[in-house]
Each structure stands twice: as structure tokens, then as C-alpha cells.
Write an enzyme that holds these catalytic residues in place. Sequence first.
Site, PDB file in Angstrom:
ATOM      1  N   GLU A 275       0.849  -1.187   0.000  1.00 20.93           N
ATOM      2  CA  GLU A 275       0.000   0.000   0.000  1.00 20.93           C
ATOM      3  C   GLU A 275       0.885   1.237   0.000  1.00 20.93           C
ATOM      4  O   GLU A 275       1.999   1.221   0.536  1.00 20.93           O
ATOM      5  CB  GLU A 275      -0.896  -0.011   1.254  1.00 20.93           C
ATOM      6  CG  GLU A 275      -1.770   1.235   1.374  1.00 20.93           C
ATOM      7  CD  GLU A 275      -2.865   1.143   2.438  1.00 20.93           C
ATOM      8  OE1 GLU A 275      -2.888   0.137   3.189  1.00 20.93           O
ATOM      9  OE2 GLU A 275      -3.678   2.077   2.516  1.00 20.93           O
TER      10      GLU A 275
ATOM     11  N   ASN B 118      -6.664   1.585   2.768  1.00 23.01           N
ATOM     12  CA  ASN B 118      -7.381   2.862   2.875  1.00 23.01           C
ATOM     13  C   ASN B 118      -6.955   3.837   1.778  1.00 23.01           C
ATOM     14  O   ASN B 118      -7.744   4.655   1.317  1.00 23.01           O
ATOM     15  CB  ASN B 118      -7.139   3.487   4.251  1.00 23.01           C
ATOM     16  CG  ASN B 118      -7.673   2.611   5.376  1.00 23.01           C
ATOM     17  OD1 ASN B 118      -8.465   1.713   5.143  1.00 23.01           O
ATOM     18  ND2 ASN B 118      -7.219   2.863   6.598  1.00 23.01           N
TER      19      ASN B 118
ATOM     20  N   ASN C   8     -12.160  -1.023  -0.752  1.00 23.77           N
ATOM     21  CA  ASN C   8     -11.515  -1.513   0.454  1.00 23.77           C
ATOM     22  C   ASN C   8     -12.280  -1.088   1.705  1.00 23.77           C
ATOM     23  O   ASN C   8     -12.621   0.091   1.851  1.00 23.77           O
ATOM     24  CB  ASN C   8     -10.101  -0.923   0.543  1.00 23.77           C
ATOM     25  CG  ASN C   8      -9.401  -1.264   1.848  1.00 23.77           C
ATOM     26  OD1 ASN C   8      -9.046  -2.414   2.078  1.00 23.77           O
ATOM     27  ND2 ASN C   8      -9.215  -0.261   2.717  1.00 23.77           N
ATOM     28  N   GLU C   9     -12.551  -2.036   2.582  1.00 26.37           N
ATOM     29  CA  GLU C   9     -13.144  -1.758   3.905  1.00 26.37           C
ATOM     30  C   GLU C   9     -14.218  -0.680   3.840  1.00 26.37           C
ATOM     31  O   GLU C   9     -14.184   0.289   4.615  1.00 26.37           O
ATOM     32  CB  GLU C   9     -12.040  -1.368   4.904  1.00 26.37           C
ATOM     33  CG  GLU C   9     -11.078  -2.503   5.178  1.00 26.37           C
ATOM     34  CD  GLU C   9     -10.092  -2.256   6.309  1.00 26.37           C
ATOM     35  OE1 GLU C   9     -10.048  -1.131   6.842  1.00 26.37           O
ATOM     36  OE2 GLU C   9      -9.380  -3.201   6.668  1.00 26.37           O
TER      37      GLU C   9
ATOM     38  N   TYR D 207      -7.039  -7.947  12.152  1.00 28.22           N
ATOM     39  CA  TYR D 207      -5.750  -7.691  12.801  1.00 28.22           C
ATOM     40  C   TYR D 207      -5.914  -8.039  14.276  1.00 28.22           C
ATOM     41  O   TYR D 207      -6.943  -7.726  14.868  1.00 28.22           O
ATOM     42  CB  TYR D 207      -5.357  -6.216  12.665  1.00 28.22           C
ATOM     43  CG  TYR D 207      -5.056  -5.823  11.234  1.00 28.22           C
ATOM     44  CD1 TYR D 207      -3.821  -6.107  10.662  1.00 28.22           C
ATOM     45  CD2 TYR D 207      -6.013  -5.184  10.445  1.00 28.22           C
ATOM     46  CE1 TYR D 207      -3.543  -5.768   9.343  1.00 28.22           C
ATOM     47  CE2 TYR D 207      -5.737  -4.841   9.127  1.00 28.22           C
ATOM     48  CZ  TYR D 207      -4.500  -5.132   8.583  1.00 28.22           C
ATOM     49  OH  TYR D 207      -4.224  -4.805   7.276  1.00 28.22           O
TER      50      TYR D 207
ATOM     51  N   GLU E 263      -6.626  -9.092   4.054  1.00 23.60           N
ATOM     52  CA  GLU E 263      -5.707  -8.416   4.994  1.00 23.60           C
ATOM     53  C   GLU E 263      -5.763  -9.181   6.306  1.00 23.60           C
ATOM     54  O   GLU E 263      -6.842  -9.339   6.889  1.00 23.60           O
ATOM     55  CB  GLU E 263      -6.117  -6.964   5.257  1.00 23.60           C
ATOM     56  CG  GLU E 263      -5.813  -6.026   4.123  1.00 23.60           C
ATOM     57  CD  GLU E 263      -6.080  -4.549   4.475  1.00 23.60           C
ATOM     58  OE1 GLU E 263      -5.891  -4.151   5.644  1.00 23.60           O
ATOM     59  OE2 GLU E 263      -6.502  -3.828   3.568  1.00 23.60           O
TER      60      GLU E 263
ATOM     61  N   GLN F  40       1.429  -6.121   5.790  1.00 22.76           N
ATOM     62  CA  GLN F  40       1.767  -5.859   4.418  1.00 22.76           C
ATOM     63  C   GLN F  40       3.123  -6.492   4.130  1.00 22.76           C
ATOM     64  O   GLN F  40       3.560  -7.312   4.910  1.00 22.76           O
ATOM     65  CB  GLN F  40       1.772  -4.354   4.183  1.00 22.76           C
ATOM     66  CG  GLN F  40       0.389  -3.732   4.503  1.00 22.76           C
ATOM     67  CD  GLN F  40       0.211  -2.285   4.044  1.00 22.76           C
ATOM     68  OE1 GLN F  40       1.083  -1.697   3.436  1.00 22.76           O
ATOM     69  NE2 GLN F  40      -0.938  -1.713   4.367  1.00 22.76           N
TER      70      GLN F  40
END
Length: 531
Positions: A67, A112, A212-213, A285, A333, A384
Site C-alpha cells: 500500500e 485505505n 476496500n473496507e 488484525y 488483509e 503488508q
Amino acid sequence: MPKSPSLSRRAFAKAAAALSTAAAPLASLASASSASAQSAPLRARIKVDTERIIGQIDPLIYGNFIEHLGRCIDGGIFEEGHPNSDANGFRKDVFAAVSKLNVTQLRWPGGNFSSNYHWRDGIGPRDQRPRRLEMAWGTTETNRFGTHEFLQYADMLKTEPYICVNLGTGSWTDAQQWVEYVNSSADTAMTRLRKQNGRADPWKVKLWGLGNEMDGPWQMGHRSADDYGKFALEAAKLMRWTDPSIKLVAAGSSHFSQGIDWVGWNRTVLDHLKNHIDYLAIHTYVGNRDNDYYEFLASSRDLDNRTKTVEGIIDAALSSTPNPRKIYIAWDEYNVWYRARGEKERGRRILEEIYNLEDALVIATFLNSFINHAHIVKIANMAQLVNVIAPVFTNDREVFLQTIYYPLQLIANNSRGAALSLFTDCPTYSSKRFGPVQYLDSSAALDNGALVVNIVNRHRDQPIETTLELQDKRFTGPVEISEVNGPDIKSENTFGKTLVKTTTRTATAEANRLRLTLPPHSFTMVKVRTA
Ligand code: AHR
């Protein structure tokens, strides 16, 4: 005669201790009081039956993610002018470390960041690309690394590129034209632009993410599930009509805080998109904020539970559709991330988590979980790749391999073929969140007779004498054993100091039995042929 209060208190305490001892699972005693447990070694059995197949392991579960965030791309994989970079600006020492991870697919540009990324900013001569304010992580974006650079890197790495389009501030046309620019062979303004920028042939990128998200209020362009579903549906149609061969990944849930209806998000998104997507993405996470080793080591239970729940939601969504297209789960992720988090999340040196041994063990259990759900989890991306919550870490001069690098490297390079369902008979400890948790966490893969068994011994203090019992075949040839371990659960690596790493040894099996001593706080990979 009345007992003295102090005596009765002591008697009560003794009785309570005896009671809790009797109720405690066998091996939690070992962690609490070692004296008795030390005299009786802990033992376990793992039964392997090569016909008990869960599903085929999709190589795409060994993916990674880059990212435009902190020093992941700029100052990580890409550092123009660095003495160790090639003519394109790719750091050769980083590339060498990354190449050994067998990254099967690479997600880009976010995260993000992707929710305000306008891909046209990142094409054409590098010096003429616009600098933009980057609002997800509070920097400026030079755009010197864009579509061509990403696809060149993926090509060098021999990995499948996976592009996440901007469904935050972007439009349907932006998403559609990105697919056209990258994948189309037709003679159009978009493909002429691509040729003008030096690339004649289309790249034919298969994997495309629909944002994304989008469930997170932190996301630029955050929407309700209904609004996202409707918006993503139109993007999906245009993208697929541009290239019918692409695979689409919808943004499932990433927001699991209490009171958040993450199940409802997935259900609504699937209602809108079930006839158009191939994967539903979920993110997680985890961390050890309470410094509670055993609770932390049980984190993969959450992953298992969410996988099962999302599988059920997918099944429910598809149950009313005749001949539905199959939809799989993309854990695109996942990682340990809790230290470099919070207020410090803006600027250039952010999310620079330094990992220890317990984090590496958690990562091994996550990979076990993906393999153990091989029938439904078909994509996974460690987030990542470099510097930012990553297995590879750099400074101006060198690179070091974080603890989490080692289990990922072993599993990603060796666990392929069919995932096998194992039976494990093993002592347990008691977790506040999950109840009894086995000390051993395992997975197995069988590929043309080559068996790989991955085992984490979660016990902090004790080895576990473990027998692998092959039910329907015999072991043949030498047994290769690779172990990731270190002096202590808190051991970390740094530049010039590798405390946690892989060591290898060989062992001998007797017919269908293999005896192993699994050391405390270790990850062990066993590789052996069967016949
Ligand atoms: O990987 C770091 C960030 O975590 C990503 O940008 C975002 O998708 C997630 O919240």
C-alpha cells in the site's frame, strides 16, 4: 468447638485450590505450577488420514499486500536513487528477501489509500505526474510508483497482481477504464494511452477488488451496506463487460467492534452482488494488548469462527439462487497489528511494528486456519510486505527478516495440494474467550504423496512428546523437520541480530509412526513422503 476464623479461611483456600486444580484442564496446570507437570511429560497424538481431504489448497492464500502507506512502497520496495536499487528504482536487497516468500498474489494500491486513488495520476512520465495530498495516512503522494511500476514488480516477482479499485471517491467509469487500460486489446483511447506509456500488450490482470473496507467509518467514501452494494454492483457490471475473464472481490466486513452488525453487512452486500462476484473479502488484525500470552495464542479461534460464519452467510445468500456462481472467502488483509497503532498513524514512519516470537506463532496458527478451511478460503494476504506491519524491514543500508517472515516462508513454500483433516489428541488450556484450547495447533497438506504437517506448540514452558500416526499409508524416506523458535516468547529480530529463525534437522519414522519432541513456543514443519 468453633474453628478459628483464620484456620477456616486457610482450609477454605486449600479446598478451593484443590477444586480448581481438579477442574483445570490438564496442561494449564503445567503453565501455572510446573513441579508436578515437569515430572509427567506432556504427550499428544496427531492422526493423519490421506483420504480425509478438506479441499484443495489454493496457492492464492499465500498472498501479500503493498500500500502507499509509510515506507511500504516509497522507502521499502521502491527507492529511486538508492545505491542498492535497480534502474527502475526497485531495491534489490528487499526484492531478494521478498522473493523467498513465494508471494503468489500481490494486492495494491491499498488499503485505505485506494479509496481516494485516481489511477490516471500514476501513469505517464514519472516527472510529470501530479503530487497529491494523501488523506488516508496524512502525507503527500508523488505518484512515481503507479500502474506500470506495480505490474512490472509483480512480473519480476512472478506473482499474480491484484488491483483494488477506488470505490470511495472514484466513479464507475474510473474503475471500468482502469480495467480497459490494463486488460483490453481493443483499439481505444485507453489502450492507445497505455501504448504511448510504453506497454503494447495488455497485462490481463485477473483479480480486481471492488473497494476496500467500505464498512469502516475511517474509509474515505464510507457507505452503508446497501449503498455500497448498489454502487459496487454497477462498477462490477462495467468492469466485467470490459473483460469477462476477471475475478471480482467484494468488500466484506472489516469492522468487528462490539455492537457492529458485521454479519448484516456481509448479508446485504451479498444480496446485491451474489451474481457478480467471485470472492467476499474480510480483514482482521489481532494483538496482545493485555500481555496475555495464552489468550493471544488463541486468536486464530476468532479467525476460524468468522470464516465459518461468513461461509454460512454465503451459503444462505446462494441458497435461493439456481445454479449459483461459487463465492469464496478472501482474507485479503490479516496480521498482528497493535503496537504501532492509534494516534501515531499519520506521516511517513508509521505502522512500523517490530514482531516477536509470539507474533510469529500466531501467524503460523492463522496460516493453519486458512489451510484447515481450504474448501472456502481461497485468497489470503498478509498485510503488508515491507516495513509497514511487515515480514521484511529496512533501513537506509540493509534489510532484516522479522519473526513473522519464517513461518510464512515455510508454509507458503511447502504446503500445497490437498488440505487434510487431522485428529489431534492433546492437552488443553483454558482460554477466557474460547474455553478449552489445545496446546497444539496443526494443519496438513498432501501433494503427490509428499506430506507436510505444520504444528504450533503453544505451550510456553513445556515440550510436547507428539506422535504422528499415519492411518492409511507408511512414511518413506527421510523426514525433514524445520523449526521456528527463539530464546523467549518476546524475542525479536533486528539489524544484524536474528534471535528468531528457522533451524532444520532430520528424523526417522517407523512405518506409520513418527515421534517428535515439539519444544515450547515453537512452530514445526514436518515434511515426509508417504507410500
Ligand atoms: O493495512 C493497514 C490498513 O489496515 C489498511 O490500509 C486498511 O485496509 C486496514 O484498515
